[in-house]
Design a protein around this motif. Sequence first.
Motif, short mmCIF file in Angstrom:
data_model
loop_
_atom_site.label_atom_id
_atom_site.label_comp_id
_atom_site.label_asym_id
_atom_site.label_seq_id
_atom_site.Cartn_x
_atom_site.Cartn_y
_atom_site.Cartn_z
N UNK A 138 -4.92 -0.61 -6.70
CA UNK A 138 -4.70 0.47 -5.80
C UNK A 138 -5.35 0.27 -4.58
N UNK A 139 -6.60 -0.32 -4.61
CA UNK A 139 -7.53 -0.35 -3.39
C UNK A 139 -8.12 0.89 -3.15
N UNK A 140 -7.95 1.68 -3.87
CA UNK A 140 -8.58 3.08 -3.79
C UNK A 140 -9.15 3.84 -5.18
N UNK A 147 12.23 9.32 -11.18
CA UNK A 147 13.63 8.69 -11.45
C UNK A 147 14.45 9.56 -11.83
N UNK A 168 6.11 6.42 -10.22
CA UNK A 168 6.01 4.90 -9.74
C UNK A 168 4.94 4.37 -8.69
N UNK A 169 4.47 5.52 -7.80
CA UNK A 169 3.80 5.22 -6.65
C UNK A 169 2.51 4.53 -7.34
N UNK A 198 12.88 4.54 -7.37
CA UNK A 198 11.77 4.25 -8.17
C UNK A 198 11.09 2.90 -7.65
N UNK A 199 12.02 1.98 -7.68
CA UNK A 199 11.63 0.70 -6.98
C UNK A 199 10.80 0.90 -5.85
N UNK A 255 9.57 3.58 -4.33
CA UNK A 255 8.50 3.93 -4.70
C UNK A 255 7.40 3.05 -5.03
N UNK A 256 7.63 2.10 -5.79
CA UNK A 256 6.52 1.02 -6.30
C UNK A 256 6.25 0.24 -5.11
N UNK A 272 6.52 1.16 -1.98
CA UNK A 272 5.67 1.97 -1.19
C UNK A 272 4.09 1.89 -1.61
N UNK A 273 3.99 2.08 -2.89
CA UNK A 273 2.74 2.25 -3.53
C UNK A 273 1.96 0.82 -3.30
N UNK A 328 0.81 0.51 0.43
CA UNK A 328 -0.37 1.54 0.61
C UNK A 328 -1.57 0.79 -0.02
N UNK A 329 -1.66 0.03 -0.91
CA UNK A 329 -2.50 -0.67 -1.62
C UNK A 329 -3.17 -1.87 -0.56
#
Lengths: 454, 118
Positions: A99-101, A135, A228-229, B94-95, B97-98, B100-101, B104-105
């Motif tokens: 995640x780079x964090x 979801x 999911x994030x 959900x996808x 969101x993934x 977007x994550x 952000x990474x």
Amino acid sequence: MVVSARSRHITAVFAKRWLAGVWHSRFGLGGTARRRAAFAREWRLAFAELGPAFIKLGQLISVRPEEFPRELVAEMAVMQDSVSPLPASVIRRVVFEEFGRTPEQLFASFDDTPIASASIAQVHGAVLAHDVHPVWGETMPAGTEVVLKVVRPGAAEAVLGDLAEARRLLDAARRLGMLKDMDLHALLDEFEDSVVRELDLRVEAHIADRFAFDFRGDPKVEVPRVVWRTTTRRVLTMERMYGWRLTDLDDAAKEGIDGRALAIYGATAFMRQVMLHGRYHADLHPANLFVTPRNTIAYLDFGIVGHLTKTEREDIAQVLAGMVYRDAGRALRYSERLGVHVPAEKVAVVTRELGELLDSMLGSEGPRDFRHFGLGFLSLLRRHGVEIPTGYGLLVKSLATVEGCARSLYPDIDIMDVARPFVTQLIGESLGRPELLQERVERAFRAAMRELVA
Amino acid sequence: MSDDVMRFFAAWMLTHEVADEGLKAAVLRGSGQVQGGMAADGPDAFVDGLAAMVAQRKEALKAELAAGSVAAATADEQKVVFDELRFEVAEMRGRIDEVQGTLETILAKLEAAGPARG
């Protein structure tokens, strides 16, 4: 030929365990049962000693009762996938790489003490810093407890490396004329598929979402919601579940959990997975199932999932109907459609023996024992040289496991009684299909006419 | 009305009566298939079980008709279809969101690496 250090180690461990097996079986003089039990135990110890790949392989053997001796399957079923935890710094590094964090930048808090540590992944607790919309299901507000399942660094390489070694050793063993009765290459192929899937945690996350959807509106079944994030190939973030494992039910009873109702509900939920949804949790064991303080069942870990088409479901319902109603002919006829081909010259004898098995195992008063019947059925087919498709064996084993889990909650549960309304309904619904009506109505009419004019 | 026609209707009624009694007996036997109390096994027991289930459905249908809620059953079927659609859309979310994550990474890693040199 270059022999690697790992290869030498694997060979040494198996040689040591083989000698121990010879010793514990009194050089084979202690009788067949003792010899088989002794070697099964030594195989299990060897697998546990050799680490992740072999532990996973052992778990696969435990769900293949049609392929391997009963004693070996039983031993492998008790093998726990639990290893020494990695330092939190190693897990933190994986999170940072993904995640780079740091975990603190991603979550309100992160617990360095692991909740669990298995061969492929380690699990840590954390708390959400922001609201999350999953979801399926309610929004998880900031402050919700979650778990991070993190793939151990090097796990993929170690497992795939051991797999290659295992293939080489298997070829060598075959050349020496050993292991003739077991199709270990097929097992290794299946193992590779399953482990590659397991190493990508997004697959498990998708399955969890689907299960949550399948059980929507069911207040008795809980499935952890996925974040999911903060989910990637190597990190899975999902809602933390609290409860009691099925091996730890004394405390649950003290809290007033209704074991009988949950046992029946759990078994019913499994039947719904098989008969209605065509997706079922095929890796049920006491560690993958919680009874919660809310008197519900929570499913965890969706590593192995069985899939069934509508036609397969209808055929399975017919096979189960054959078992539930002790109709051996029906069970065998529809097993054929699921890939269990009994040679024509053996149909009569297999039907008779299956009928006897049904009468002896399922005909008694009180709760019937599906596990012994199921394994006895697979063993009967093996004895007659009938090949059993993997999915068929997996389903029988899963049903037996569901019975075991349900019985740990309520010993008197009868899984066949739970199955009865599902199979009857599914078959009843399939009767209305036009192609079936076209095929059957004419025959039914002729049969009726035969009766009338007899 | 001739006697032949009377006999025809009598035979017709008799057939129905026998069939009805047979069906009722099957429903009774099927309903009795409770835990540990199965009276019989084999193909006949299965047919009895099925008859009992059909009888249950018949009672449910009668209740629906009496309450005028048959239309509601159709609405339930529609709800199932809409739920499937909602799930597909939610899975897409959900996808996203993934994704977007992942963005952000990438951003976090770029920031950690410092400003790009021109």
